[in-house]
Design an enzyme around this catalytic site. Sequence first.
Site, PDB file in Angstrom:
ATOM      1  NE  ARG A  56     -44.960  42.166 -23.316  1.00 38.28           N
ATOM      2  CZ  ARG A  56     -45.577  42.212 -24.500  1.00 38.28           C
ATOM      3  NH1 ARG A  56     -45.071  42.924 -25.484  1.00 38.28           N
ATOM      4  NH2 ARG A  56     -46.702  41.565 -24.705  1.00 38.28           N
ATOM      5  CE1 TYR A 110     -34.842  44.110  -0.068  1.00 36.07           C
ATOM      6  CE2 TYR A 110     -36.788  44.464  -1.412  1.00 36.07           C
ATOM      7  CZ  TYR A 110     -35.468  44.738  -1.125  1.00 36.07           C
ATOM      8  OH  TYR A 110     -34.780  45.646  -1.886  1.00 36.07           O
ATOM      9  CG  ASP A 182     -37.523  36.569  -0.996  1.00 33.75           C
ATOM     10  OD1 ASP A 182     -36.405  36.076  -1.261  1.00 33.75           O
ATOM     11  OD2 ASP A 182     -37.760  37.791  -1.086  1.00 33.75           O
ATOM     12  CE  LYS A 207     -30.586  42.220  -3.320  1.00 28.57           C
ATOM     13  NZ  LYS A 207     -31.820  41.983  -2.610  1.00 28.57           N
TER      14      LYS A 207
HETATM   15  C1  LIG Z   1     -33.142  42.462  -2.631  1.00 28.01           C
HETATM   16  C2  LIG Z   1     -34.251  41.601  -2.184  1.00 28.01           C
HETATM   17  C3  LIG Z   1     -35.479  41.612  -2.855  1.00 28.01           C
HETATM   18  C4  LIG Z   1     -35.755  42.525  -4.024  1.00 28.01           C
HETATM   19  O1  LIG Z   1     -34.972  42.170  -5.112  1.00 28.01           O
HETATM   20  P1  LIG Z   1     -34.652  43.166  -6.335  1.00 28.01           P
HETATM   21  O2  LIG Z   1     -33.805  42.323  -7.229  1.00 28.01           O
HETATM   22  O3  LIG Z   1     -33.947  44.368  -5.765  1.00 28.01           O
HETATM   23  O4  LIG Z   1     -35.955  43.542  -6.934  1.00 28.01           O
HETATM   24  C5  LIG Z   1     -36.462  40.740  -2.404  1.00 28.01           C
HETATM   25  N1  LIG Z   1     -36.262  39.927  -1.362  1.00 28.01           N
HETATM   26  C6  LIG Z   1     -35.098  39.895  -0.688  1.00 28.01           C
HETATM   27  C7  LIG Z   1     -34.951  38.971   0.471  1.00 28.01           C
HETATM   28  C8  LIG Z   1     -34.054  40.734  -1.082  1.00 28.01           C
HETATM   29  O5  LIG Z   1     -32.900  40.717  -0.399  1.00 28.01           O
END
Ligand SMILES: *Cc1c(COP(=O)(O)O)cnc(C)c1O
Length: 396
Positions: A56, A110, A182, A207
């Site tokens: 953890r 997002y 992000d 992704k």
């Molecule tokens: C999918 C996504 C997220 C969230 O990610 P998870 O792995 O589903 O928690 C955050 N920001 C962007 C730009 C995303 O495409």
Amino acid sequence: MAPDPAADGRRSLATRAVHAGRPEAQPGGPVVAPIVRSSTFHWAGPGDGAELLYSRYGNNPNQRSVAARIAALEGTESALALASGMAAISMTLLAVTRAGDHIVAGRQLYGATHTLLAGELPRRGITTTFVDPGDPGAWRAALTPRTRAVLIELPTNPTLRVFDIAPARDAARSAGAILAADMTFATPVNIRAAEHGVDAVIHSATKYLGGHSDLIAGAVAGPAELIGRITRMMKLYGGSIDPQTAWLLERGMRTLPVRMERHNRVALALAEWFTGLEGVRRVIHPGLPSHPDHDVAARMLDGCGGMLSIVLEGGGEAADRFCANLEVAAAAPSLGGVETLVSQPRHTSHADLSPAERSARGIPDGFVRISAGLEDVEDLKADFREALAAALSVPV
Ligand SMILES: *Cc1c(COP(=O)(O)O)cnc(C)c1O
């Protein structure tokens, strides 16, 4: 972990992607790190100076090696892998704020990030001012004496806006706040955000970093002190990545540069091909001269990304028929996998908005987002041509 010669910043990104974080070479030792499922590790007791290992805490061998690979790709001092992209975003924001503090964020975010900022963090006394990320003066104008973080996302979903990072960075610096970004859509192949002054480079590793639509994970890269504070939050809130997922993420990241090169190429080829086709009202991709941020993207990015969007004549019904008639591409949310994925924001990320609100944000009904995969471009064009014919076949 011993200093890793493969993580040396003088070696190219492709080399670092393959080798950073690898096991130390020794006779009889594995070339690829084994999966270590053990949740706990032998400890010789106080005095041996060793840190307590527990999965953890994020210090399992697989968690560490994937973090080293992320840091090597982003060119940062440190990095952390977490259970999801949302864990990466929420732990970063919680690490730098307390009740009464303030965040400035770009308006195009997002969906879950927007909900976190607009609906959840206010319950903890942390408020956010949303600004137009394309307005350079907006960041500084939104600062308060309690601003602790400035949050950007780039390229934005689903209109793929690419704005200059510098105004957000300068605003964050002047407030003594961190700049968090992000960078899920861009990946470290298309831009190393830390070079632009981003303190916390965040990814949904679900992704492109993972790249095969088979895991959920998140990542934050940045200075060791900041990553240490985020790690503390992760330990408390429990958002650590599972070792098996960490191993799978690392396996995906080895091919990130080669995949991104092709994602970039396929998306641009499709965007050019869609342009001017009958039944297609608009094509959105930062690599097209018609895109409002084409010049900024050309200056800041090494590649314009694997995402493109189209707006079909015939609105939502045409888009529904288009998605229902695809054979190669899959109609599914998410992005960044080897397979081409197609989705409509009106059904997914922007379902809570009215058609008029969506239109005002540049997402009219008929808007289809495409995550270009690694298939043959001609096969994809043929698939899209057939689906387009089906979409147009019923008069609207
Ligand atoms: C999918 C996504 C997220 C969230 O990610 P998870 O792995 O589903 O928690 C955050 N920001 C962007 C730009 C995303 O495409």
